[in-house]
Scaffold this active site. Structure first.
Site, short mmCIF file in Angstrom:
data_model
loop_
_atom_site.label_atom_id
_atom_site.label_comp_id
_atom_site.label_asym_id
_atom_site.label_seq_id
_atom_site.Cartn_x
_atom_site.Cartn_y
_atom_site.Cartn_z
N LYS A 194 0.81 -1.22 0.00
CA LYS A 194 0.00 0.00 0.00
C LYS A 194 0.84 1.26 0.00
O LYS A 194 0.36 2.32 0.41
CB LYS A 194 -0.91 0.00 1.23
N HIS B 82 -4.47 20.78 3.98
CA HIS B 82 -3.83 19.54 4.40
C HIS B 82 -2.69 19.11 3.49
O HIS B 82 -2.31 17.94 3.48
CB HIS B 82 -4.88 18.44 4.51
N ARG C 286 -6.09 13.55 7.64
CA ARG C 286 -6.00 13.12 9.03
C ARG C 286 -4.56 13.05 9.54
O ARG C 286 -4.34 13.00 10.74
CB ARG C 286 -6.71 11.78 9.20
N ARG D 252 -12.53 -4.04 13.37
CA ARG D 252 -12.83 -3.55 12.04
C ARG D 252 -14.14 -4.15 11.53
O ARG D 252 -14.43 -5.30 11.80
CB ARG D 252 -11.73 -3.91 11.04
#
Length: 283
Positions: free
Chosen positions: A61, A93, A117, A269
């Site tokens: 990823k 951001h 975030r 999750r």
DNA sequence: CATATGTCCTGAGAGC
DNA sequence: TGCTCTCAGGACATAT
């Protein structure tokens, strides 16, 4: 959220930076806690400025940008990070700007890391650090290149639920929470079955579904969920969210049998599945 | 050793 | 309307 299909889409989207040279590095001032960028300040600039980008790659990823110095820039989006070559979703951001120059058009480009975030990170690594952090001892085989035999060899001894095991990047790299549910629905495997209770035929179905789901999701440029965060390198939404079979569809009919899709929690999750098509007990 | 849980972060949405 | 609370899940640290 970016998983293998989203990160692969980012990688393909920044292809235009290959062949260009980094001429300046800027870390925009942010009114919140800065993300980890390593190294930082003058050391970062020294490792990057003047270097030519020779290749882009993906490691699970993470987006990899290889430089002529032998160093690589690792972009790790985690939840809300984006790698872009165009205007980011917001100024606010924007975490890192690399100004690029090319001998052929497009002459001037920027390579950007944006992260709302701020759980993501950027790291410049030497070849040795690359192996230490992301080599086969640390990171599993990529979900798109792993063979059916290797998949079952790596996971089958475990007693963990198959859904939880698919998220283990040390076993197989690239699958996250969204695609794990999608893969198991297409395989007709209940997400809570322990890996050590699965048979050869199950592993073959999981492997095939994994390839099918991931390649189709790449074709649609990944999934932009209802929060709208994920974007490709040109700040455009993905399209695979319109093809989700179960993810975030609790209470809706299963695309196969119309039974209501169920949401459960595994390892903190959400997991989505069809209790009819993915029975726990099999005959 | 294998497996489980806690932590970071922001902003959307729920509930009052 | 405006406040507080919960939740989303990447990777990794720490606990069992």
């Amino acid at each position: 959220m970016p998983e293998l299909p989203e990160v692969e889409t980012m990688r393909r989207g920044i292809a235009a930076v290959v062949g260009s040279r980094i001429v300046e590095v800027e870390r925009p001032r942010i009114s919140r806690r800065p993300i980890l960028i390593s190294p930082n300040g003058a050391a970062l600039r020294k490792r990057l400025v003047g270097r030519k980008i020779i290749e882009t790659d993906r490691l699970g990823k993470r987006v990899v940008v290889r430089l002529d110095s032998g160093d690589s820039i690792i972009f790790e989006p985690r939840m809300t990070g984006l790698v872009l070559i165009t205007d980011p979703p917001t100024r606010e951001h924007l975490r890192l700007r690399l100004f690029l120059e090319n001998t052929k058009p497009p002459r001037n480009l920027e390579l950007l890391f944006w992260d709302r975030r701020g759980l993501g990170l950027v790291r410049v690594v030497s070849p040795a650090e690359m192996i230490e952090r992301y080599g086969p001892e640390t990171l599993g085989t990529d979900a798109l290149t792993i063979t059916p035999d290797e998949l079952s060899e790596r996971l089958a001894p475990s007693r963990r639920a198959i859904k939880v095991a698919l998220l283990d990047q040390r076993a197989v790299a690239g699958i996250g929470n969204l695609y794990a549910s999608e893969i198991l629905h297409l395989s007709a495997i209940h997400p809570a079955i322990g890996c050590n209770r699965l048979r050869d035929d199950d592993w073959r179905r999981i492997h095939k579904a994994m390839r099918d789901v991931l390649t189709k999701a790449i074709r649609y440029e990944g999934s932009t969920l209802s929060d709208g965060t994920y974007r490709n390198a040109l700040n455009k939404e993905g399209g695979y969210q319109n093809h989700h079979r179960v993810y975030d569809r609790a209470g809706e009919p299963c695309p196969g049998c119309k039974t209501e899709i169920v949401r459960v929690v595994q390892a903190q999750r959400s997991t989505f599945f069809c209790p009819e098509c993915q029975p726990k007990k099999r005959r």
